[in-house]
Scaffold this motif. Structure first.
Motif, PDB file in Angstrom:
ATOM      1  N   ILE A 191      -3.645   6.484   0.725  1.00 12.54           N
ATOM      2  CA  ILE A 191      -2.972   5.232   0.359  1.00 12.54           C
ATOM      3  C   ILE A 191      -3.541   4.085   1.187  1.00 12.54           C
ATOM      4  O   ILE A 191      -3.810   3.003   0.684  1.00 12.54           O
ATOM      5  N   ARG A 192      -3.759   4.382   2.456  1.00 10.28           N
ATOM      6  CA  ARG A 192      -4.319   3.404   3.371  1.00 10.28           C
ATOM      7  C   ARG A 192      -5.665   2.895   2.849  1.00 10.28           C
ATOM      8  O   ARG A 192      -5.934   1.707   2.789  1.00 10.28           O
ATOM      9  N   PHE A 210      -6.802   2.973  -0.147  1.00 14.65           N
ATOM     10  CA  PHE A 210      -6.677   2.193  -1.368  1.00 14.65           C
ATOM     11  C   PHE A 210      -6.080   0.818  -1.088  1.00 14.65           C
ATOM     12  O   PHE A 210      -6.418  -0.169  -1.731  1.00 14.65           O
ATOM     13  N   PHE A 211      -5.214   0.788  -0.093  1.00 14.54           N
ATOM     14  CA  PHE A 211      -4.647  -0.498   0.317  1.00 14.54           C
ATOM     15  C   PHE A 211      -5.748  -1.460   0.756  1.00 14.54           C
ATOM     16  O   PHE A 211      -5.766  -2.626   0.385  1.00 14.54           O
ATOM     17  N   ALA A 224      -7.466  -2.974  -2.213  1.00 13.37           N
ATOM     18  CA  ALA A 224      -6.662  -3.936  -2.970  1.00 13.37           C
ATOM     19  C   ALA A 224      -6.414  -5.219  -2.178  1.00 13.37           C
ATOM     20  O   ALA A 224      -6.330  -6.307  -2.738  1.00 13.37           O
ATOM     21  N   ALA A 225      -6.332  -5.085  -0.859  1.00  9.89           N
ATOM     22  CA  ALA A 225      -5.934  -6.214  -0.027  1.00  9.89           C
ATOM     23  C   ALA A 225      -6.963  -7.338  -0.049  1.00  9.89           C
ATOM     24  O   ALA A 225      -6.646  -8.489   0.213  1.00  9.89           O
ATOM     25  N   SER A 259       0.650  -5.821  -8.522  1.00 11.94           N
ATOM     26  CA  SER A 259       0.722  -4.527  -7.866  1.00 11.94           C
ATOM     27  C   SER A 259       1.813  -3.624  -8.409  1.00 11.94           C
ATOM     28  O   SER A 259       2.982  -3.994  -8.476  1.00 11.94           O
ATOM     29  N   GLY A 281       1.592  -0.728  -6.909  1.00 10.81           N
ATOM     30  CA  GLY A 281       1.223   0.230  -5.874  1.00 10.81           C
ATOM     31  C   GLY A 281       2.210   0.297  -4.730  1.00 10.81           C
ATOM     32  O   GLY A 281       1.992   0.993  -3.745  1.00 10.81           O
ATOM     33  N   VAL A 282       3.311  -0.423  -4.873  1.00 12.34           N
ATOM     34  CA  VAL A 282       4.210  -0.573  -3.736  1.00 12.34           C
ATOM     35  C   VAL A 282       5.297   0.496  -3.746  1.00 12.34           C
ATOM     36  O   VAL A 282       5.989   0.670  -4.740  1.00 12.34           O
ATOM     37  N   GLY A 283       5.442   1.190  -2.626  1.00  8.60           N
ATOM     38  CA  GLY A 283       6.442   2.246  -2.541  1.00  8.60           C
ATOM     39  C   GLY A 283       7.740   1.780  -1.917  1.00  8.60           C
ATOM     40  O   GLY A 283       8.349   2.505  -1.145  1.00  8.60           O
ATOM     41  N   ALA A 323      -3.065  -2.974  -9.291  1.00  9.32           N
ATOM     42  CA  ALA A 323      -3.112  -1.935  -8.264  1.00  9.32           C
ATOM     43  C   ALA A 323      -2.141  -0.822  -8.597  1.00  9.32           C
ATOM     44  O   ALA A 323      -0.953  -1.063  -8.817  1.00  9.32           O
ATOM     45  N   ARG A 383       0.086   6.887  -9.676  1.00  5.42           N
ATOM     46  CA  ARG A 383       1.468   6.525  -9.370  1.00  5.42           C
ATOM     47  C   ARG A 383       1.656   5.030  -9.592  1.00  5.42           C
ATOM     48  O   ARG A 383       0.935   4.214  -9.019  1.00  5.42           O
ATOM     49  N   SER A 399       9.190  -3.760  -9.396  1.00  5.64           N
ATOM     50  CA  SER A 399       8.587  -5.086  -9.508  1.00  5.64           C
ATOM     51  C   SER A 399       9.374  -5.833 -10.561  1.00  5.64           C
ATOM     52  O   SER A 399      10.000  -5.206 -11.416  1.00  5.64           O
ATOM     53  N   GLN A 454       6.364  -9.297 -13.692  1.00  2.00           N
ATOM     54  CA  GLN A 454       5.206  -8.616 -13.108  1.00  2.00           C
ATOM     55  C   GLN A 454       4.849  -7.373 -13.907  1.00  2.00           C
ATOM     56  O   GLN A 454       3.682  -7.092 -14.154  1.00  2.00           O
ATOM     57  N   ARG A 459       5.885  -8.151   0.033  1.00  2.00           N
ATOM     58  CA  ARG A 459       5.424  -6.792   0.324  1.00  2.00           C
ATOM     59  C   ARG A 459       3.904  -6.717   0.327  1.00  2.00           C
ATOM     60  O   ARG A 459       3.235  -7.514  -0.319  1.00  2.00           O
ATOM     61  N   ILE A 460       3.357  -5.748   1.054  1.00  2.00           N
ATOM     62  CA  ILE A 460       1.911  -5.545   0.983  1.00  2.00           C
ATOM     63  C   ILE A 460       1.579  -4.878  -0.358  1.00  2.00           C
ATOM     64  O   ILE A 460       2.449  -4.283  -0.990  1.00  2.00           O
ATOM     65  N   VAL A 461       0.321  -5.007  -0.781  1.00  2.00           N
ATOM     66  CA  VAL A 461      -0.029  -4.658  -2.165  1.00  2.00           C
ATOM     67  C   VAL A 461       0.129  -3.170  -2.491  1.00  2.00           C
ATOM     68  O   VAL A 461       0.539  -2.790  -3.572  1.00  2.00           O
ATOM     69  N   VAL A 462      -0.246  -2.325  -1.536  1.00  2.00           N
ATOM     70  CA  VAL A 462      -0.128  -0.885  -1.737  1.00  2.00           C
ATOM     71  C   VAL A 462       0.568  -0.306  -0.513  1.00  2.00           C
ATOM     72  O   VAL A 462       0.229  -0.650   0.613  1.00  2.00           O
ATOM     73  N   SER A 463       1.569   0.541  -0.729  1.00  2.00           N
ATOM     74  CA  SER A 463       2.272   1.151   0.405  1.00  2.00           C
ATOM     75  C   SER A 463       2.772   2.537   0.023  1.00  2.00           C
ATOM     76  O   SER A 463       2.794   2.868  -1.156  1.00  2.00           O
ATOM     77  N   PRO A 464       3.183   3.357   0.995  1.00  2.00           N
ATOM     78  CA  PRO A 464       3.609   4.731   0.688  1.00  2.00           C
ATOM     79  C   PRO A 464       4.785   4.731  -0.280  1.00  2.00           C
ATOM     80  O   PRO A 464       5.050   5.707  -0.888  1.00  2.00           O
TER      81      PRO A 464
END
Ligand code: PLP
Lengths: 389, 166
Positions: free
Chosen positions: A19-20, A22-23, A26-27, A34, A36-38, A347, A363, A368, A372, B161-166
């Protein structure tokens, strides 16, 4: 120069989270929508934030009891009883932790002797296997499949058990698949767990986000209270990820042992966050209900839309993730996610970062806003028209 | 009036966004589009859905000149019809936006909009206070709207929020 040999072998050998990686991709891009946000897209409700501000104004800036404010533990105890019908005493069965993350960490470090195995059900939260390893244990992964709706079957569980197995780590509703285990499924798994005298670590962080079926705690199954460690917290259901507040409920002997570890490693969870959590439990249940409703709508919307555009998607019962299959595009999940990101600036997280059985899936978090989601789906539909078959 | 869970869900969604696409609305509630159309029609016919509205922050628009006043009205209720009769006489004026029967220090709360303070003042003195059963009025002009019908004006919540997170 710093020698890499200064780093312990265990840590040196850990893989960094996918995930890191891929972050980082995207960043660096602009205009990314996104999925991609959990974490929830809601900001913590104002009443809860206000309670934290008030706690600071009143000068609550010192440590609390190691296990957490007694008042908060008592409220957690009432909450667990009322919501999930499991009795835990605030005196010696509940520990307030720094997120569910720390709850998982102290659980594993408390129960594991070197070389003992923990069964980890994939696809799953990226931290599980590394946490087991860091606690000196050995993660034994079991791959679930779309054909079973990503549910662990009793046969799979039975087959993964060895004389070294200490515990099974279960997450329902699940990150990343959204799969929720029903009561009957839990009963069948419990029978095997009891037969082999194992512990269950039940990560119930998404318990409040169950949309179709009533959520059942593993600890509520007959005979499981004495062998289940329940991990829960405020991050997801109460939209409080940044507060770093969770809790763990366990049989007294385990809980007391865990408290030793927590006391030496962490002292206690942050005080103002505990005051905020107290407010959340006392007066925040309507907010939880409203958020759950909102997620449910978006779940319906995104899952239907995916299926319409040819991204085959099972209906996830809980959490806020959809986990559609991308197999028919012929790409790996990493290729798909990278292409989607660079071509359409959407993302998503490649499924293989959650374990081998996540390959072929992505995933997509639907935490969102509808606007979005609509935009993301429009772009993904275009992407599928270009790469679908 | 008893509504089922789908109907309630439709109301909750369109209360916040009446412009939502019928197709998306159907997907969100897990209904077929045709059924959604029938549901909406039914809710409109029953006047559960009364009107589709847009919340506009007029204070932002230079060309707009308008004032809103909240007026506390004390009245003598009439035998047989209580407060309903006088309320009806008041709500029929086009200047009147809302009328509520209140408990406490006064009886009716009347919200009036006009192009100027003068216009509202003359409405109160010429129309409202001269009604037979009206005993007294107290007029409060609204100086600034911070939040209206659940919507906070002048607030854009950006995603932190940051774009991708767990
Ligand atoms: C399954 C699962 N468990 C635990 C966590 C961590 O939660 P917390 O923020 O409470 O540490 C997450 C966060 O993504 C999660 O998905």
């Amino acid at each position: 120069m710093i020698k890499t040999s200064y780093v312990s072998r265990t840590i040196a050998e850990l893989k960094p989270s996918g995930i890191r990686r891929f972050f980082d991709l995207a960043a660096n891009l602009e205009g990314v929508v996104s999925l991609g946000v959990g974490e929830p897209d809601f900001v913590t409700s104002w009443a809860v934030r206000e309670a934290a501000i008030n706690s600071l104004e009143e000068g609550f800036t010192s440590y609390t009891a190691n296990a957490g404010l007694y008042e908060l533990r008592a409220e957690i105890s009432r909450y667990m009883e009322k919501q999930f019908h499991v009795p835990y005493s605030p005196e010696d069965q509940i520990i307030v932790t720094v997120g569910a993350s720390q709850a998982l960490d102290i659980t594993l470090r408390t129960i594991l002797n070197p070389g003992e195995e923990v069964i980890v059900v994939e696809p799953c939260f990226v931290a599980y296997a590394p946490l087991v390893t860091m606690a000196g244990g050995i993660p034994v992964t079991v791959q679930t499949s779309k054909a079973d709706d990503f549910k662990l079957t009793p046969e799979q569980l039975e087959a993964a058990i060895t004389p070294k197995t200490k515990a099974v780590l279960i997450c329902s509703p699940n990150n990343p698949t959204g799969t929720q285990l029903g009561q009957e499924e839990l009963v069948m798994l419990a029978d095997i767990v009891k037969k082999h005298d194992l512990l269950v670590i039940s990560d119930e962080i998404y318990a409040e986000l169950a949309y179709d079926e009533q959520f059942t705690s593993f600890a509520a199954i007959d005979g499981m209270l004495e062998r289940t460690i329940v991990i829960n917290g405020f991050s997801k259901g109460f939209a409080m990820t940044g507060w770093r507040l969770g809790f763990v409920c366990a049989p007294k002997e385990i809980s007391e042992a865990m408290l030793k570890l927590h006391q030496y490693a962490m002292m206690c969870a942050p005080t103002m966050a505990q005051h905020a959590a107290l407010e959340a439990l006392k007066h925040g249940m309507q907010d939880v209900e409203d958020m759950r409703r909102s997620y449910r709508r978006r779940r319906n919307y995104i899952v239907k839309s995916f299926n319409e555009m040819g991204l085959d998607c099972h209906n996830p019962g809980g959490a806020f993730y959809a986990f559609p299959s991308i197999e028919k595009t012929g790409m790996t999940s990493m290729e798909f996610a990278e292409k989607l990101l660079t071509e359409e600036l959407v993302a998503v997280v490649p499924g293989d970062v959650f374990g081998k059985s996540g390959e072929g899936h992505i995933r997509c978090s639907y935490a969102s806003s509808m606007e979005q989601l609509q935009e993301a789906l429009k772009r993904m539909e275009r992407f599928m028209n270009n790469h679908g078959k | 009036m008893h509504l089922n869970e789908e109907e309630l869900e439709v109301l909750r969604i369109i209360e916040n966004n009446s412009r939502i696409d019928l197709k998306d609305l159907a997907k969100m509630t897990d209904l077929a589009e045709a059924d959604m159309e029938i549901t909406l029609k039914k809710l409109e016919d029953m006047r559960v859905i009364v009107r589709y509205l847009t919340v506009i922050n007029w204070a932002k628009v230079d060309e707009y000149h308008g004032v809103t006043a909240m007026i506390d009205v004390k009245v003598t209720p009439k035998r047989g019809v209580g407060f309903d009769d006088v309320a009806k006489r008041i709500y029929k004026f086009k200047e009147v936006q809302s009328v509520y029967l209140m408990s406490g220090a006064y009886d009716l709360s009347v919200i009036v909009e006009g192009r100027s303070m003068n216009e509202v003042a003359s409405f109160v003195s010429e129309k409202l206070s001269t009604l037979d059963s009206v005993i007294s009025t107290t007029t409060h002009f609204i100086m600034k709207k911070y939040k209206h019908d659940g919507t906070i004006f002048d607030q854009t919540e950006e995603d932190k929020r940051i774009v991708v997170s767990p």
